[in-house]
Design an enzyme around this catalytic site. Structure first.
Site, mmCIF file in Angstrom:
data_model
loop_
_atom_site.group_PDB
_atom_site.id
_atom_site.type_symbol
_atom_site.label_atom_id
_atom_site.label_comp_id
_atom_site.label_asym_id
_atom_site.label_seq_id
_atom_site.Cartn_x
_atom_site.Cartn_y
_atom_site.Cartn_z
ATOM 1 N N GLU A 162 38.414 -12.911 -31.966
ATOM 2 C CA GLU A 162 36.963 -12.741 -31.760
ATOM 3 C C GLU A 162 36.629 -11.637 -30.753
ATOM 4 O O GLU A 162 35.564 -11.030 -30.825
ATOM 5 C CB GLU A 162 36.321 -14.061 -31.324
ATOM 6 C CG GLU A 162 36.263 -15.118 -32.420
ATOM 7 C CD GLU A 162 37.528 -15.965 -32.506
ATOM 8 O OE1 GLU A 162 38.540 -15.616 -31.846
ATOM 9 O OE2 GLU A 162 37.510 -16.979 -33.230
ATOM 10 N N PHE A 190 34.829 -32.213 -29.636
ATOM 11 C CA PHE A 190 35.860 -31.264 -30.039
ATOM 12 C C PHE A 190 35.271 -29.855 -30.140
ATOM 13 O O PHE A 190 34.264 -29.641 -30.800
ATOM 14 C CB PHE A 190 36.464 -31.684 -31.391
ATOM 15 C CG PHE A 190 37.507 -30.713 -31.879
ATOM 16 C CD1 PHE A 190 38.685 -30.517 -31.166
ATOM 17 C CD2 PHE A 190 37.302 -29.978 -33.041
ATOM 18 C CE1 PHE A 190 39.632 -29.610 -31.592
ATOM 19 C CE2 PHE A 190 38.254 -29.065 -33.478
ATOM 20 C CZ PHE A 190 39.426 -28.884 -32.751
ATOM 21 N N GLN A 191 35.893 -28.916 -29.487
ATOM 22 C CA GLN A 191 35.475 -27.515 -29.454
ATOM 23 C C GLN A 191 34.063 -27.307 -28.915
ATOM 24 O O GLN A 191 33.380 -26.369 -29.290
ATOM 25 C CB GLN A 191 35.641 -26.860 -30.830
ATOM 26 C CG GLN A 191 37.116 -26.808 -31.236
ATOM 27 C CD GLN A 191 37.395 -25.886 -32.404
ATOM 28 O OE1 GLN A 191 36.550 -25.713 -33.270
ATOM 29 N NE2 GLN A 191 38.581 -25.304 -32.424
ATOM 30 N N LYS A 241 25.682 -27.055 -35.187
ATOM 31 C CA LYS A 241 25.976 -27.207 -36.609
ATOM 32 C C LYS A 241 24.848 -27.924 -37.360
ATOM 33 O O LYS A 241 24.454 -27.504 -38.449
ATOM 34 C CB LYS A 241 27.282 -27.996 -36.749
ATOM 35 C CG LYS A 241 27.856 -27.974 -38.145
ATOM 36 C CD LYS A 241 29.250 -28.588 -38.163
ATOM 37 C CE LYS A 241 29.883 -28.433 -39.551
ATOM 38 N NZ LYS A 241 31.255 -28.965 -39.570
ATOM 39 N N MET A 258 47.825 4.303 -15.456
ATOM 40 C CA MET A 258 46.847 4.441 -14.386
ATOM 41 C C MET A 258 47.215 3.569 -13.188
ATOM 42 O O MET A 258 47.034 3.971 -12.031
ATOM 43 C CB MET A 258 45.449 4.077 -14.906
ATOM 44 C CG MET A 258 44.348 4.311 -13.905
ATOM 45 S SD MET A 258 44.348 6.014 -13.313
ATOM 46 C CE MET A 258 43.171 6.771 -14.432
#
Ligand SMILES: Cc1ncc(C[n+]2csc(CCOP(=O)(O)OP(=O)(O)O)c2C)c(N)n1
Ligand SMILES: [Mg+2]
Lengths: 570, 178
Positions: free
Chosen positions: A50, A112-113, A162, A474
């Site tokens: 993502e 959940f999640q 949802k 760097m």
């Protein structure tokens, strides 16, 4: 018309002009994904992480000026967006992120999640929403797009549970523009402000323009050119200001700041008037504030009032849209010249040619700076270049001279390694035409190289040039200068990048000598479908000069020793 | 020095959180923040006190103004204004201390709002200094518990912080307030 929340979401995105989204599905966003199948006008790009979706949306936005869209599921999907959102925030890039959330009935129960993504992203979005009713989807999307692109642009996140995606309601398209309470409607300078700007210009013998990203966001490049030319004022660029004035224009000095050209930084310290246009006096361009530009009066023009007097006290702050404000000043300004001042800067600039690496004999070695210089030469300086973060990024800024706005895409404010590969995919997909080069270090490449699969799948024609110095270059440079050469945790082993490309069926090439660069460019240009990967095996112990050590005064630069052989003059 | 400002904000979920988060993120020194309903149903008013310099106070104002749900922010320290703080103080009143407390209340125009066997609750409203003075004296008698509202403030006369041209936004977020 009765529609589900998920359908309304797509209806609204289409109304906002969206035809491309970058995303990754999961349980809480599944209703939206399922509804997407009814909208063939939306092209979905399945990313591999993502973070890549957020960077792609960002790259798309920076390349096109339109709002980029990323979609993710709740919990880990949403948290994976975070680095991408923060990157967009610090560089004022307009993106809208849509995340699924657990059903409203279980919000707050550690379902959940479930993760509080509006809480997590509160300080790294321009604004965010948790939509708890289906009727709210349409107005929220309308507002989200407006906020993302208006004023000083930035990322907006919309979290949709949802059950809200599933719920059905009567949908009515909204055509009125969104209203936002905090919005400033006045974007022009007052007569008094213009008068004061003119007076300061009139007094000045050594004026200097500091051109930043805001000019591009405002679309004020033409106004900048007319202003600078009418009054013959030299222009120094910030990293994100590259492209606002063509490098090669006689008034364009190049980049300022930590790795800016010495003559530019000296000019800033010696100027008697700084005109800061759409830049924000970041510590990477000012160095020590106590010694910064002590000899000058300062005019600061920015759309964001909170930027004025934030880091540097200015004599005149004008809050407004640069396009309008610069135009207003130019209109009433008398033409003038500052030949003495311009010549003085020129004399500082001459010294640079002696020290510059592009004038140094490579002596059979391959220097990243030479690679980038040659890429510039053989691509005619007309490409869109997307860089990652590190030494290669600074060499790009020094040696790839940009002619047009939106042709350098780079993570400036956050300095996000891993930005280049996904951002270049987003940029190319947005632009469709035009050559896109991705310049990335061996370190940063390995942070988001999973997106090679996305590029292959979507047939995105980006030319990925890895500057492989086998180091986190760097950081190694800082260790060399400031940590007594203790190269701890910076030597970096890598897979065989060409074999890796083979595994993805990506045409590839390895370059170890400077003479091969034209061939490599030719090779990349022959491929017109899908990505190309070129590994440049460059010098390991190389340094970006000049360098203003963090916190030092802007004129205290570590300079490159005068080069031995001169092979090329600009 | 302390600087006061008044902010009108939309009555939407998370707005208080956004304001407080801003203070934390920008490292502003928040001294007091109060929030409550106003004459306009969709808006709440915050009175904010910060400890810092004038420059910081200006920064706070500009940063607050950028928040999407903030309708109007104005400084009050540079105009005539009324500032009030309210305190409830539960004082120990054993033996003959009860009358002593009553006398102090008289002098400070405080009110006794609850009387129990061994304690009383007094209510006092006023500027911060007055309340500090009052509590200093009560402390000698014995404070069991104290609660203060924080400062609310309003400009005098024509100095009104009003939602110039505020139009309600379409997206309302969920129903709960703040
Ligand atoms: C996500 C992230 N982690 C760490 C850093 C700190 N950092 C800045 S530059 C750099 C080295 C980059 O190495 P590489 O990608 O190989 O590029 P090079 O400097 O060698 O050109 C690091 C680790 C960063 N900017 N971003
Ligand atoms: Mg490297």
């Amino acid at each position: 018309m009765k529609l589900t929340g998920a359908e309304i979401l797509w209806e609204c995105l289409i109304r906002e002009g969206v035809d491309l989204v970058f995303g990754y599905p999961g349980g809480a966003i599944l209703p939206a994904y399922d509804a997407m199948t009814k909208y063939p006008q939306i092209h979905h790009v399945l990313v591999r992480h993502e973070q890549g979706a957020a960077h792609m949306a960002d790259g798309y936005a920076r390349a096109t000026g339109k709002v980029g869209v990323a979609v993710a599921t709740s919990g880990p999907g949403a948290t994976n967006l975070v680095t991408g959102i923060a990157t967009a925030m610090l560089d004022s890039s307009p993106i809208v992120c849509i995340t699924g959330q657990v059903p409203t009935s279980v919000i707050g129960s550690d379902a959940f999640q479930e993760i509080d993504i509006t809480g997590i992203t509160l300080p790294i979005t321009k604004h965010n929403y948790l939509v708890t009713e289906v009727d709210e989807i349409a107005p929220t999307i309308r507002e989200a797009f407006h906020i993302a692109k208006s004023g000083r642009p930035g990322p907006v996140l919309v979290d949709i549970p949802k059950d809200v995606q599933i719920a059905v309601t009567e949908y009515e398209p909204i055509s009125e523009p969104a209203v936002v309470p905090s919005e400033r409607l006045v974007t022009v300078a007052t007569t008094d402000e213009v008068d004061r700007a003119l007076a300061l210009l009139e007094e000045s013998e050594r004026p200097l323009i500091l051109a930043g990203h805001g000019l591009t966001l405002s679309g004020a490049e033409q106004e900048l050119l007319e202003f600078a030319e009418k009054r013959q004022i030299p222009v120094a660029l910030t990293l994100l200001g590259k492209g606002t004035l063509a490098e090669g224009h006689p008034l364009c000095l190049g980049m300022m700041g930590m790795h800016g050209e010495a003559h530019v930084n000296i000019a800033i310290q010696e100027a008697d008037l700084l005109l800061a246009f759409g830049m924000r006096f970041d510590d990477r361009v000012t160095g020590d504030l106590k010694t910064y530009a002590q000899n000058s009066k300062k005019i600061h023009v920015d759309i964001d009032a909170s930027e004025i007097n934030k880091n540097v006290r200015v004599d005149l702050g004008i809050v407004g849209d640069l396009k309008h404000v610069i135009g207003q000043i130019t209109e009433r300004m008398q033409p003038a010249e500052h030949a003495e001042w311009v010549n003085l800067i020129q004399s500082w600039q001459d010294d640079r040619h002696l020290r510059d690496i592009y004038n140094a004999d490579p002596g059979g070695k391959l220097y990243a700076a030479h690679v980038i210089r040659d890429l510039w030469k053989y691509t005619g300086g007309e490409c869109v270049v997307v860089t990652d973060v590190g030494q290669h990024q600074m060499w790009e800024a020094q040696y790839y001279h940009h002619q047009r706005p939106r042709t350098l895409i780079t993570s400036g404010g956050l300095g996000t390694m891993g930005f280049a590969v996904p951002a270049s995919i987003g940029a190319k997909m947005g632009l469709k035409d035009g050559e896109v080069w991705t310049i990335v270090g061996d370190g940063g490449f390995q942070m988001t190289m999973m997106e090679l699969a996305t590029a292959v799948e979507q047939k995105v024609n980006v030319n990925i040039a890895i500057m492989n110095n086998s180091y986190l270059g760097m950081v190694r440079q800082w260790q060399e200068f400031f940590y007594e050469e203790r190269y701890h945790a910076t030597p970096m082993g890598s897979p065989d990048f060409c074999k890796l490309a083979d595994a993805y069926r990506i045409p590839n090439m390895r370059v170890t000598r400077r003479e091969e660069i034209p061939q490599a460019v030719e090779f990349a240009r022959q491929q017109t479908e899908g990505p190309v990967l070129i590994e440049f095996v460059v010098e390991k112990h190389d340094i970006v000069y000049p360098m203003v050590p963090a916190g030092a005064s802007l004129h205290n630069m570590i300079r490159r020793p005068v080069a031995g052989a001169v092979t090329e003059k600009e | 020095m302390k600087y006061s400002m008044s902010a009108l904000v939309e009555n939407k979920p998370g707005v208080l959180n956004r304001v407080v988060s801003l203070f934390r993120r920008r490292n502003f020194n928040l001294d007091s923040l109060t929030v409550g309903r106003t004459e306009i149903p969709d808006l709440s008013r915050m009175t904010i006190l910060i400890e810092g310099t004038e420059t910081e106070a200006r920064k706070v104002e500009k940063c607050l103004s950028k928040l999407v749900n903030v309708v109007q922010v104005e400084h009050l320290h540079d105009k005539p204004s009324v500032m009030r703080d309210l305190a409830l103080i539960k004082v120990k009143v054993e033996g003959d201390r009860r009358s002593e407390v009553m006398q102090l209340c008289d002098i400070f125009r405080a009110r006794v709002v609850d009387v129990a066997e061994k304690s009383v609750i007094v209510e006092i409203t006023g500027e911060e200094d007055k309340i500090e003075g009052f509590t200093d004296l009560l402390r000698k008698i014995g404070i069991i518990e104290m609660v203060r509202t924080g400062i609310v403030a309003m400009g005098r006369g024509e100095h009104t912080v009003s939602p110039n041209g505020y139009r309600k936004t379409a997206a309302k977020g969920s129903k709960s307030v703040l």
